[in-house]
Each structure stands twice: as structure tokens, then as C-alpha cells.
Design an enzyme around this catalytic site. Structure first.
Site, PDB file in Angstrom:
ATOM      1  N   ASP A  89       0.859  -1.175   0.000  1.00  0.00           N
ATOM      2  CA  ASP A  89       0.000   0.000   0.000  1.00  0.00           C
ATOM      3  C   ASP A  89       0.899   1.230   0.000  1.00  0.00           C
ATOM      4  OD1 ASP A  89       0.896  -0.360   2.583  1.00  0.00           O
ATOM      5  OD2 ASP A  89      -1.029  -0.008   3.541  1.00  0.00           O
ATOM      6  N   TYR A  91       3.046   4.711   0.602  1.00  0.00           N
ATOM      7  CA  TYR A  91       3.777   5.293   1.723  1.00  0.00           C
ATOM      8  C   TYR A  91       2.851   6.240   2.489  1.00  0.00           C
ATOM      9  CZ  TYR A  91       7.928   3.938  -1.076  1.00  0.00           C
ATOM     10  OH  TYR A  91       8.872   3.265  -1.809  1.00  0.00           O
ATOM     11  N   PHE A 102       6.039   1.875  -4.944  1.00  0.00           N
ATOM     12  CA  PHE A 102       7.448   2.102  -4.635  1.00  0.00           C
ATOM     13  C   PHE A 102       7.967   3.471  -5.076  1.00  0.00           C
ATOM     14  CE2 PHE A 102       7.127  -2.569  -4.836  1.00  0.00           C
ATOM     15  CZ  PHE A 102       7.558  -2.882  -3.562  1.00  0.00           C
ATOM     16  N   HIS A 216      10.578  -9.037   0.327  1.00  0.00           N
ATOM     17  CA  HIS A 216      10.291  -7.622   0.093  1.00  0.00           C
ATOM     18  C   HIS A 216      11.574  -6.800   0.294  1.00  0.00           C
ATOM     19  CE1 HIS A 216       8.407  -3.658   0.758  1.00  0.00           C
ATOM     20  NE2 HIS A 216       7.376  -4.148   0.098  1.00  0.00           N
TER      21      HIS A 216
END
Length: 255
Positions: A89, A91, A102, A216
Site C-alpha cells: 500500500d 507510503y 514504490f 520484500h
């Protein structure tokens, strides 16, 4: 297969609108035309989650990213997608979320640590220099769909918009990308990049799509399988195997 050009980054139909106004727009004005067609089956769910965001905003809670960017991932034409990169989700820090997984605004300093780790792996894998900015728009322009599982968040509260309806939208989007066919009926070239457990949850939707998966890039997990995974060169090799052009992963020094 050459990537389609990026759809208008700030369409006249969404620029400057709040979430209440966004929720009332015709579906065709919210995203690229082929995405609107592909996601028509979840239009009710999308309007419901946009109404939820409008309520959040009306209650004085700041929603990230802005209304003009919350559906940015779908401005790139569906038919041009050749890499699906799934995030979690947005930032939750103001100025960071821009509607692409990202990626952050070009003026954000310092860049988030997950993105710094992505740049570190990019340099290790392909020898490409890390950048001080975090604008990944150059990837999106080449058909890399930077799609979060959840497309919004309340400021300062990571994960706060999970379970509010976005999962149905991103599920439909992944299904649409993986289900595309060429004129001869074969699967359209595609590689999926799945970093972490949230991204792995879409694997059953991908059918025979080649997958590049690892831990991740978060500082909490990057050393447990992300570093050294060479995702960028592996993606390009898989694209070439499908007769598609590789991605130029180098981020421009100046966005």
C-alpha cells in the site's frame, strides 16, 4: 512488442479534484479507456471505495496519494503492460505517495529505505547507478505496471485502508493483465514481479505468467532474499524468451 505510450499523467477530468468529485466522474474519465473496459465489472466497488475516501477527507483525515493520483497506475494503457510489479500500500508520509508502487515524488528527500534497497539491487544486478530521487515514472512509461494491492492510505497510518475495497480492484486488475491474449490467441508477453507476502497473494491469479519472486525490499526483510535476487536481469531474460523488448531499468538522473 513495443510498449504503449504513457496515458496523460494529469487528465483534465481529474486534475485538482477532491475525492467526492472524483467519485462522481464517468468511469471512462478515471483511467485509460482499455482499463475502464477491463475494470467495468468492479465499477461499483471502485465507486464505493472512492466514496469512503471522500468520507475520510470530509472528516478531516488526509488521504494519500491525492485524488488526482490515486488511480495513476491505470493511466498507462492496459495493452502496453509487459511487467507487473506488485506492491503493498502507499507510503503514509506526506509527499511520498504518487500512485505508483514504490515510487515517490521527484523532490522527496531522502527516498524511502525500501526504494533505496531497490536501487542497491539494481546497481548490483545491472551496474546501474542509484539516484537521489525516487521517481519511477520512466519504468511506467515502458509498460511496467507499478500496482499496489491497496491504492490509498491515511496519513501516518500504514495499512489503514486495507479491507476497504481496494483488494477487489487490484485483484481484477491483475486478472485483466494476466488474461490478455494476442491476435493468435496466445498469452500476451508478461512477467510478474512479486516482492513479499502481500504480492505473493496474487500468484493464483497469474495462470502461466512467468514470476520473479523474492523477499520484500523493506529493511526488515531485504537481507532475507531480496538482495542478490537479480530481479531486473531475470525479468528481461523472461521478456526476451517471450519475444518482447527488455525494459531499460536505468532511472534518469533528472526526472
Amino acid at each position: 512488442m513495443e510498449p504503449e505510450p504513457l496515458f496523460d499523467l494529469e487528465p483534465a477530468g481529474t486534475a485538482g479534484l477532491d475525492f467526492a468529485e472524483l467519485a462522481r466522474l464517468p468511469f471512462s474519465e478515471l483511467m485509460a479507456p482499455d482499463w475502464a473496459e477491463a475494470l467495468s465489472g468492479v465499477e461499483a466497488e471502485l465507486r464505493s471505495v472512492l466514496s469512503f475516501l471522500a468520507a475520510e477527507e470530509a472528516a478531516g483525515r488526509r488521504v494519500l496519494p491525492s485524488a488526482s493520483n490515486v488511480l495513476r497506475a491505470f493511466r498507462q494503457p492496459l495493452k502496453g503492460v509487459r511487467v507487473l510489479l506488485v506492491g503493498q500500500d502507499p507510503y503514509p508520509t506526506p509527499g511520498h505517495a504518487v500512485g505508483l508502487a514504490f515510487s515517490v515524488d521527484a523532490g522527496t528527500r531522502p527516498i524511502p529505505r525500501s526504494l533505496a534497497n531497490i536501487y542497491r539491487e539494481l546497481e548490483s544486478d545491472l551496474g546501474l547507478p542509484p539516484r537521489i530521487h525516487g521517481d519511477l515514472g520512466a519504468w511506467a512509461e515502458q509498460g511496467v505496471l507499478l500496482l499496489n494491492r491497496v491504492l490509498s492510505v491515511r496519513e501516518g497510518a500504514a495499512g489503514s485502508h486495507r479491507g476497504k475495497g481496494w483488494e477487489a480492484i487490484s485483484t481484477a486488475a491483475v486478472t485483466a493483465v494476466a488474461g490478455r491474449r494476442t491476435a493468435d490467441g496466445t498469452a500476451a508477453p508478461l512477467v510478474a514481479v512479486l516482492w513479499g507476502k502481500d504480492a505473493e497473494s496474487v500468484r493464483p491469479l497469474l495462470g502461466s505468467t512467468p514470476v520473479v519472486a523474492s523477499a520484500h525490499p523493506s529493511p526488515l526483510s531485504a537481507s532475507r532474499g531480496f538482495f542478490g535476487s537479480r530481479p531486473f536481469s531475470r525479468v528481461n531474460a523472461l521478456l526476451r524468451e517471450q519475444g518482447a523488448c527488455p525494459v531499460d531499468w536505468e532511472i534518469p538522473a533528472v526526472p
